[in-house]
Structures are given as C-alpha cells and as structure tokens.
Design an enzyme around this catalytic site. Structure first.
Site, PDB file in Angstrom:
ATOM      1  N   THR A   1       0.824  -1.202   0.000  1.00 12.47           N
ATOM      2  CA  THR A   1       0.000   0.000   0.000  1.00 12.47           C
ATOM      3  C   THR A   1       0.862   1.257   0.000  1.00 12.47           C
ATOM      4  O   THR A   1       0.633   2.189  -0.780  1.00 12.47           O
ATOM      5  CB  THR A   1      -0.927   0.021   1.233  1.00 12.47           C
ATOM      6  OG1 THR A   1      -1.834  -1.091   1.155  1.00 12.47           O
ATOM      7  CG2 THR A   1      -1.726   1.314   1.307  1.00 12.47           C
TER       8      THR A   1
ATOM      9  N   GLY B   1       0.370   5.247  -8.258  1.00  9.53           N
ATOM     10  CA  GLY B   1      -0.546   5.697  -9.299  1.00  9.53           C
ATOM     11  C   GLY B   1      -1.823   6.335  -8.819  1.00  9.53           C
ATOM     12  O   GLY B   1      -2.347   7.234  -9.465  1.00  9.53           O
TER      13      GLY B   1
ATOM     14  N   GLU C   1      -5.809   7.077 -16.351  1.00  8.26           N
ATOM     15  CA  GLU C   1      -4.747   6.098 -16.592  1.00  8.26           C
ATOM     16  C   GLU C   1      -5.231   5.082 -17.617  1.00  8.26           C
ATOM     17  O   GLU C   1      -6.372   5.135 -18.088  1.00  8.26           O
ATOM     18  CB  GLU C   1      -4.333   5.418 -15.281  1.00  8.26           C
ATOM     19  CG  GLU C   1      -3.662   6.377 -14.305  1.00  8.26           C
ATOM     20  CD  GLU C   1      -3.253   5.726 -13.004  1.00  8.26           C
ATOM     21  OE1 GLU C   1      -3.355   4.491 -12.900  1.00  8.26           O
ATOM     22  OE2 GLU C   1      -2.831   6.449 -12.091  1.00  8.26           O
TER      23      GLU C   1
ATOM     24  N   HIS D   1       4.062  -4.799 -14.693  1.00 11.74           N
ATOM     25  CA  HIS D   1       3.894  -3.375 -14.987  1.00 11.74           C
ATOM     26  C   HIS D   1       4.801  -3.027 -16.155  1.00 11.74           C
ATOM     27  O   HIS D   1       5.982  -3.396 -16.167  1.00 11.74           O
ATOM     28  CB  HIS D   1       4.248  -2.524 -13.768  1.00 11.74           C
ATOM     29  CG  HIS D   1       3.715  -1.133 -13.864  1.00 11.74           C
ATOM     30  ND1 HIS D   1       4.257  -0.187 -14.701  1.00 11.74           N
ATOM     31  CD2 HIS D   1       2.669  -0.530 -13.244  1.00 11.74           C
ATOM     32  CE1 HIS D   1       3.577   0.938 -14.595  1.00 11.74           C
ATOM     33  NE2 HIS D   1       2.601   0.759 -13.715  1.00 11.74           N
TER      34      HIS D   1
ATOM     35  N   HIS E   1       4.477  -7.006 -10.985  1.00 11.96           N
ATOM     36  CA  HIS E   1       3.850  -5.909 -10.246  1.00 11.96           C
ATOM     37  C   HIS E   1       2.675  -6.348  -9.373  1.00 11.96           C
ATOM     38  O   HIS E   1       2.601  -5.979  -8.214  1.00 11.96           O
ATOM     39  CB  HIS E   1       3.388  -4.852 -11.248  1.00 11.96           C
ATOM     40  CG  HIS E   1       2.801  -3.622 -10.620  1.00 11.96           C
ATOM     41  ND1 HIS E   1       3.503  -2.839  -9.725  1.00 11.96           N
ATOM     42  CD2 HIS E   1       1.587  -3.035 -10.765  1.00 11.96           C
ATOM     43  CE1 HIS E   1       2.756  -1.815  -9.343  1.00 11.96           C
ATOM     44  NE2 HIS E   1       1.585  -1.910  -9.944  1.00 11.96           N
TER      45      HIS E   1
ATOM     46  N   ARG F   1      -5.668  -6.688 -14.132  1.00 14.54           N
ATOM     47  CA  ARG F   1      -6.246  -5.628 -13.295  1.00 14.54           C
ATOM     48  C   ARG F   1      -6.263  -4.277 -14.008  1.00 14.54           C
ATOM     49  O   ARG F   1      -5.281  -3.856 -14.609  1.00 14.54           O
ATOM     50  CB  ARG F   1      -5.442  -5.499 -11.997  1.00 14.54           C
ATOM     51  CG  ARG F   1      -5.883  -4.357 -11.107  1.00 14.54           C
ATOM     52  CD  ARG F   1      -5.114  -4.360  -9.803  1.00 14.54           C
ATOM     53  NE  ARG F   1      -3.692  -4.101  -9.965  1.00 14.54           N
ATOM     54  CZ  ARG F   1      -3.141  -2.886 -10.027  1.00 14.54           C
ATOM     55  NH1 ARG F   1      -3.909  -1.811  -9.967  1.00 14.54           N
ATOM     56  NH2 ARG F   1      -1.846  -2.752 -10.150  1.00 14.54           N
TER      57      ARG F   1
ATOM     58  N   LEU G   1      -5.861  -0.365  -4.801  1.00 14.06           N
ATOM     59  CA  LEU G   1      -6.103   0.289  -3.514  1.00 14.06           C
ATOM     60  C   LEU G   1      -7.592   0.272  -3.176  1.00 14.06           C
ATOM     61  O   LEU G   1      -7.975   0.048  -2.025  1.00 14.06           O
ATOM     62  CB  LEU G   1      -5.579   1.724  -3.536  1.00 14.06           C
ATOM     63  CG  LEU G   1      -4.057   1.901  -3.495  1.00 14.06           C
ATOM     64  CD1 LEU G   1      -3.685   3.367  -3.659  1.00 14.06           C
ATOM     65  CD2 LEU G   1      -3.473   1.349  -2.200  1.00 14.06           C
TER      66      LEU G   1
END
Length: 517
Positions: A41, A46, A111, A227, A330, A365, A371
């Site tokens: 976390t 991002g 994004e 990533h 990632h 994802r 988050l």
C-alpha cells in the site's frame, strides 16, 4: 498461547480497513512483518480509482474493469467494488486523508484503459503512503487493536477442518501461538517470486502459501501482471514509473526514437497493461525503450515529486531526459479463492486485498483498482467475520505442531545460503514463467523447482520461512500456467496465442488443479 477475537495478518489498506471495522465488536491483533509503514500500500504511486461522478461514472467504471479483465472478471465482485468505492473513499476523507486538489476540488486524472478521469492522487505520486498514514492514525486511536510489528506468519492453526488461529514468529525469534474466532489474511502479494519486481521485500506470498498448506483453494495464480514501465538501469532497483506518467501524456519510444504503440493498440500508451508490457518487450529486443515527456509542458517535478527525487539520483529529469523502462512483476490477480465477502473455502479463514482472489480483476487488473479493492473488500471481509461469529473450541495440541515442526527439523540453513537459494528461484521464475511463456519453458521451471525442493532452506528464521512460501507460490504459478493452454490478459503463451471461447478460472488445492467457469 494468546487469545484474541480476530487476527489480521497484514497491515496494508485491506488489513487496517478490516481492523477498524472489527475493533467495534472485539479485540483485534494486527501483525506485520516489518514496521507498520512497510507494505505494498505504502508503495502505491498511481492513485486510487473511484467513480465519484454519480451513477453514470459508476457504470462506466464497471465496464472499464470488465473490459480490462479480458473476459474473466467476476461481475458481482466488480459491481461491489465500483458501487461501494465512493463510500469508502468518503470515509478516508473524513479521517483526514489529503488527496490532491485543484481549485478546491478533488483532482481527477486518467490512466490506461479508463474511459474517463477518475484517479485520485495524494502528494502527486505518494497516494498509497498517504492512505496508509491516514489509516494508521485512525487505528492507533482504537484501544481494542493491538499492533505487532516485525512478526511473521508461520502457519495457520487447524481444528476439525476450521482455522482457529496462527503460529507466528516474532522479531526476537520467539514462536507465538495466537487463537482467534476468525483469521483474516491481508498480507499482500508475491512479487518477490520474480527477480525483476516493483514490489517491496516483504511481498513473498506468505498468506497464499499459509492458506494453501492449510488446505484452502487458490485461484488464477497464472495471472501475474507485469507493470510495463519499471526503471531500467543496470544495478538500479526496478522503481515504478507510474502509469500516471502516461496519463499525463508520456510517450513510449524505441531505440530509434519512434513511438510504437499505434502498432499494438488503438489506445496507444493508455492501452491495458498486458498489451503495453508485451509491446515494450517486443520493441526492447532491438534496444532500449524509453518514456518520453520532453513534449509535456507542465511542472512535472511538482506533479511527481517522488519519481523526480528518485530519478535525480541517476541525473535524470522528467521533461528533459528519456527515461529507460522495461516490464517488471507488479501485481498478482490470483490468490486465496474467496467470495465477495472474503470467505475462503476453509471455515474461519478470510482474505482481502492482493492476497485474495474474488475474480474482481479477472485476467488483468485495471489500473489503480488495487487500492480500492483493499479498501472495499477489507471492510466486507470484516463484516462477514463479525456476522459469522465463529465458535471457539478448546485447544487440540496435536493439531498445532505439524507444519511448525516441519520447518524446524533438520539442520538450519545459513542466511547466505538461503539468499542464494532464493535468488536462484527468482531467476528461474523470471526466465521461464514470466511475461512470455510456453510449455517447454514452464516444464523447465517445474524441473528446476523440483531440484530446488531438495535443498530448500530450513530453520525457524524469517528468510527460511519466506523461502518456503516463495517456493509454494512458484509451484502454484507454474502449475496453473502449464494448465492454461490459451493466452488471456496477463497470461501469454507463445505456443497458445489465441484465447479460448469459454472463460474459466483455475482452482488449485491439495486435491489438484481444475478449471471452472
């Protein structure tokens, strides 16, 4: 032997969100391997994706999530995520979380694979850290929460098929047995299973391995998101070059200085992460790939202070220099299989956040949904733990020793030998079970893992426990990747480049591997 009402393993966004909810009805113990500020976390740059613009925005967020997941998203879980997200973020604001604002209004950015701007940031590129600080501040105000730093999970305690607690290793090397009505795994991901990763050192898949050894089902372990843009300089850490950079207009250029994403996807640099990562890998065969923000006329040092500070160590600057990048492990879409309320296949065991697999991310994802996932499903898991109100039983001593004894027996492996063993595992996973896969490579990974099993580190110290957990995670990834003979989302098979007509989830337990719709 200690007794609490609820045991939470992990102190990231999912664990702390759950603890706040659980503390209203009972005594909660939260354990974390290092200091409380050290979690995935806290490293999240991002932002947090949340549909604050009303019903239309919520509906679009759902469709964006479904689309990014490449046909494998659990629509029920995704609906819960986007619908409950705004309420959970409002709670964060009420607890003093300071998201970035523009003219007094929350600043929203865009994004990859998002149809509109809906990403909240804090301090430019330190969103996760701000959320973690806010949650910790709130948690410390609650007397019924006990926080234990420098404590590693060893194994879950089982009685009569039910999870009733866990064995822990504290920072001084002492073994502690903690019983609870229910256990929540919120221990984060497993990026350290790969040699190149954006994850912190604590991300060794402990919760997944503990659950699997106890007999829980795990799902979709083959879907590891790489990533696209991690910093790529020899000897430097694979520091995350946030997707927000591309959201602000950064181009991807190859060694010839050419933009190339138009050859791979109509959304160009804002295509889904798996597409961008494979494109960079392909272009990188002929030389370096770079992020280029020289054309962006903004104060990038103020917008991205953390990234700018990191780059300054290498005499690089956003807006002035080309930034060399390449993919790195990632985020794990798979994990402990749960329903939308965090319930695993074992009574008494719950999971939330990256350690869990609700199917909310499908095969890939959507950017900045992680988050939000921890925030929403941490609370839902806590509510289920309270509602289920697990019945405590008298201790059964013979059920507690098996896995702990297995770790402790045999001559202890030295720390240097353990590090070499872990490095070998991480290297083989990157080479044979990474971004691009095929049967031959995966079979070689399996063969080498079998050979490593013979020399697996032993001893009751943290790195030996992490080695065992990384091995379990590696085995699960390789087995699931071999079984999925198609390419979907983050899982790409060179020998099976097409996607199957029917979307199925991989499910593994001690009984073996199966695929279910």
């Amino acid at each position: 032997m200690e007794q609490v009402d609820f045991l939470v393993v992990g102190a990231g966004i999912a664990g702390l969100s759950a603890a706040i909810c659980l503390a209203r009805v009972g005594r909660v113990m939260v354990v974390t391997k290092e200091e409380l500020a050290e979690s995935n976390t806290a490293y999240a740059q991002g932002g947090i994706a949340v549909a604050m613009g009303g019903e239309e925005d919520v509906a679009l967020h759902l469709e964006d999530t479904m689309s990014a997941g490449d046909g494998l998203v659990n629509r029920e879980a995704a609906s819960v995520l986007v619908e409950q997200g705004p309420r959970r973020v409002e709670e964060l604001l009420a607890w003093g979380t300071k998201f970035d604002r523009e003219n007094g209004e929350l600043m929203l950015t865009r994004e990859g694979a998002h149809s509109r701007s809906r990403i909240l940031h804090a301090n430019g590129d330190a969103t996760g850290k701000e959320i973690a600080v806010s949650l910790l501040r709130h948690v410390r105000e609650m007397d019924s929460i006990e926080l234990m730093e420098w404590t590693t999970g060893v194994d879950l305690l089982m009685e009569g098929g039910r999870v009733v607690g866990a064995t822990l290793l504290d920072g001084e090397g002492g073994v502690r047995v903690v019983r609870a009505k229910a256990v929540l795994l919120a221990s984060g991901g497993a990026g350290q299973v790969y040699s190149d990763t954006t994850n912190p050192a604590v991300a060794t898949g402990d919760g997944i391995a503990m659950a699997y050894r106890a007999g829980a089902e795990v799902s979709d372990m083959e879907f590891y998101q790489f990533h696209p843009t991690a910093f790529s300089v020899p000897g430097a850490p694979r520091f995350l070059m946030s997707e927000a950079l591309r959201g602000e207009g950064a181009y991807l250029v190859n060694a010839k200085g050419e933009r190339f994403m138009e050859r791979y996807h109509p959304l160009l640099e804002l295509a889904p992460r798996d597409v961008v990562a494979r494109a960079i890998t392909h272009e990188g065969m002929d030389g370096e790939v770079y992020l280029d923000m020289r054309h962006v006329k903004k104060d990038l040092q103020t917008r991205f202070p953390g990234i700018s500070k990191f780059l300054a160590k290498y005499r690089l600057e956003l807006g002035r220099d080309l930034i060399p990048v390449r993919p790195a492990a990632h985020y794990l879409m798979g994990g402990v299989r749960t329903d939308v309320h965090g319930r695993s296949s074992l009574p008494g065991l719950y999971a939330a956040g990256e350690v869990a697999c609700t199917g909310v991310h499908g095969a890939n994802r959507l950017a900045s949904n992680s988050l939000l996932e921890g925030l929403v499903f941490g609370v839902l898991a806590a509510e289920a733990m309270i509602a289920d109100d697990g019945t405590q039983h008298e201790p059964v001593v013979e059920d507690q020793g098996g896995e702990v004894a297995a770790v402790a027996t045999g001559s202890a492996t030295g720390e240097k030998a353990t590090e070499r063993w872990i490095a070998e595992l991480r290297d083989l996973m990157w080479k044979y079970a990474g971004l691009l896969r095929d049967a031959a490579g995966l079979q070689e990974a399996k063969r080498r893992l079998d050979a490593l099993a013979v020399t697996m580190p032993r001893g009751m110290f943290r790195r030996a426990l992490e080695a065992r957990n990384l091995y379990t995670v590696a085995e699960l990834i390789v087995a699931a990747a071999l079984g999925r003979e198609e390419s979907r989302g983050a899982h790409y098979r060179n020998d099976f480049p097409e996607r199957d007509a029917v979307a199925r989830h991989s499910v593994m337990s001690k009984d073996g591997l199966k695929f279910v719709a």
